[in-house]
Design a protein around this motif. Structure first.
Motif, mmCIF file in Angstrom:
data_model
loop_
_atom_site.group_PDB
_atom_site.id
_atom_site.type_symbol
_atom_site.label_atom_id
_atom_site.label_comp_id
_atom_site.label_asym_id
_atom_site.label_seq_id
_atom_site.Cartn_x
_atom_site.Cartn_y
_atom_site.Cartn_z
ATOM 1 N N MET A 95 0.841 -1.180 0.000
ATOM 2 C CA MET A 95 0.000 0.000 0.000
ATOM 3 C C MET A 95 0.882 1.237 0.000
ATOM 4 N N ASP A 96 0.391 2.257 -0.698
ATOM 5 C CA ASP A 96 1.113 3.518 -0.772
ATOM 6 C C ASP A 96 0.535 4.576 0.162
ATOM 7 N N VAL A 97 -0.796 4.682 0.214
ATOM 8 C CA VAL A 97 -1.458 5.743 0.970
ATOM 9 C C VAL A 97 -2.691 5.182 1.665
ATOM 10 N N VAL A 98 -2.879 5.591 2.913
ATOM 11 C CA VAL A 98 -4.099 5.265 3.643
ATOM 12 C C VAL A 98 -4.713 6.575 4.120
ATOM 13 N N VAL A 99 -5.970 6.794 3.747
ATOM 14 C CA VAL A 99 -6.723 7.967 4.194
ATOM 15 C C VAL A 99 -7.872 7.458 5.048
ATOM 16 N N HIS A 100 -7.882 7.883 6.302
ATOM 17 C CA HIS A 100 -8.950 7.452 7.207
ATOM 18 C C HIS A 100 -9.898 8.627 7.439
ATOM 19 N N ALA A 101 -11.081 8.535 6.846
ATOM 20 C CA ALA A 101 -12.024 9.648 6.896
ATOM 21 C C ALA A 101 -13.317 9.323 7.637
ATOM 22 N N ALA A 102 -13.455 8.124 8.159
ATOM 23 C CA ALA A 102 -14.694 7.769 8.851
ATOM 24 C C ALA A 102 -14.839 8.607 10.113
ATOM 25 N N GLY A 103 -16.035 9.106 10.341
ATOM 26 C CA GLY A 103 -16.276 9.886 11.543
ATOM 27 C C GLY A 103 -17.755 10.068 11.771
ATOM 28 N N VAL A 104 -18.117 10.211 13.031
ATOM 29 C CA VAL A 104 -19.494 10.507 13.404
ATOM 30 C C VAL A 104 -19.492 11.691 14.368
ATOM 31 N N MET A 105 -20.610 12.422 14.381
ATOM 32 C CA MET A 105 -20.708 13.600 15.229
ATOM 33 C C MET A 105 -22.109 13.691 15.810
ATOM 34 N N THR A 106 -22.177 13.818 17.126
ATOM 35 C CA THR A 106 -23.412 14.112 17.830
ATOM 36 C C THR A 106 -23.149 15.367 18.641
ATOM 37 N N LEU A 107 -24.012 16.356 18.495
ATOM 38 C CA LEU A 107 -23.809 17.631 19.167
ATOM 39 C C LEU A 107 -24.767 17.784 20.339
ATOM 40 N N ALA A 108 -24.212 18.224 21.450
ATOM 41 C CA ALA A 108 -24.994 18.521 22.647
ATOM 42 C C ALA A 108 -24.056 19.159 23.662
ATOM 43 N N PRO A 109 -24.578 20.004 24.541
ATOM 44 C CA PRO A 109 -23.730 20.493 25.627
ATOM 45 C C PRO A 109 -23.188 19.304 26.424
ATOM 46 N N LEU A 110 -22.019 19.453 26.988
ATOM 47 C CA LEU A 110 -21.397 18.363 27.737
ATOM 48 C C LEU A 110 -22.345 17.792 28.781
ATOM 49 N N VAL A 111 -23.038 18.654 29.508
ATOM 50 C CA VAL A 111 -23.928 18.211 30.578
ATOM 51 C C VAL A 111 -25.088 17.369 30.053
ATOM 52 N N ASP A 112 -25.450 17.545 28.791
ATOM 53 C CA ASP A 112 -26.573 16.820 28.209
ATOM 54 C C ASP A 112 -26.154 15.696 27.264
#
Length: 161
Positions: free
Chosen positions: A1-18
């Motif tokens: 292999m020459d190049v590995v691009v890792h783009a997987a991601g998830v996002m959930t938004l909320a205040p830390l307390v919630d």
């Protein structure tokens, strides 16, 4: 292999307390553990002269309310990226991360109304959202001619500080 691009991601938004702990665990599994495993396997398999490129996020430097859990996972990605670059000393493998700013993708647009998107787009000096092509150009640079760029986080965000 020459190049590995890792783009997987998830996002959930909320205040830390919630923030729901199941959402936090999901982000941890995908954003941190996923990057760790992909990088581990890439480091074992990449040829000399190869490149590993991870995805962080420009929200890390913006300290936006509601992003604490997501930003924490991307902080871990940046730490892994910088350390792995040093651990691969002597193998001529570069390890970098791209930290996109607001980019017109499903991950960014989900849950935002048109007014919010326009307001965020106007924050950048370029006065627009990034496009997947904008980010792909940075990836292409890091995967190809940028052999002297190593152990860096490139904030591809249109100038949002």
């Amino acid at each position: 292999m020459d190049v590995v691009v890792h783009a997987a991601g998830v996002m959930t938004l909320a205040p830390l307390v919630d923030t729901d702990l199941d959402a936090l665990d999901r982000m941890h599994r995908t954003n941190i553990r996923g990057t760790f495993v992909v990088d581990q396997q890439a480091a074992r398999r990449l040829r000399e002269g190869g490149a590993i490129i991870n995805f962080s996020s420009s929200v890390l430097s913006l300290s936006l309310p509601g992003y604490s859990a997501y930003a924490a996972t991307k902080g871990a990605v940046e730490a892994m990226t910088l350390i792995l670059a040093r651990e691969l000393r002597g193998r001529d493998i570069t390890v970098n991360a791209v930290a996109p700013g607001p980019t017109a993708t499903d991950l960014f647009l989900k849950g935002k109304d048109e007014e919010a998107v326009e307001r965020i787009a106007a924050q950048a000096p370029l006065e627009r959202l990034g496009t997947p092509k904008d980010i792909a150009e940075v990836i292409s640079f890091l995967a190809g001619p940028a052999r002297w760029v190593n152990g860096q986080v490139v904030r591809a965000n249109g100038g949002i500080v």
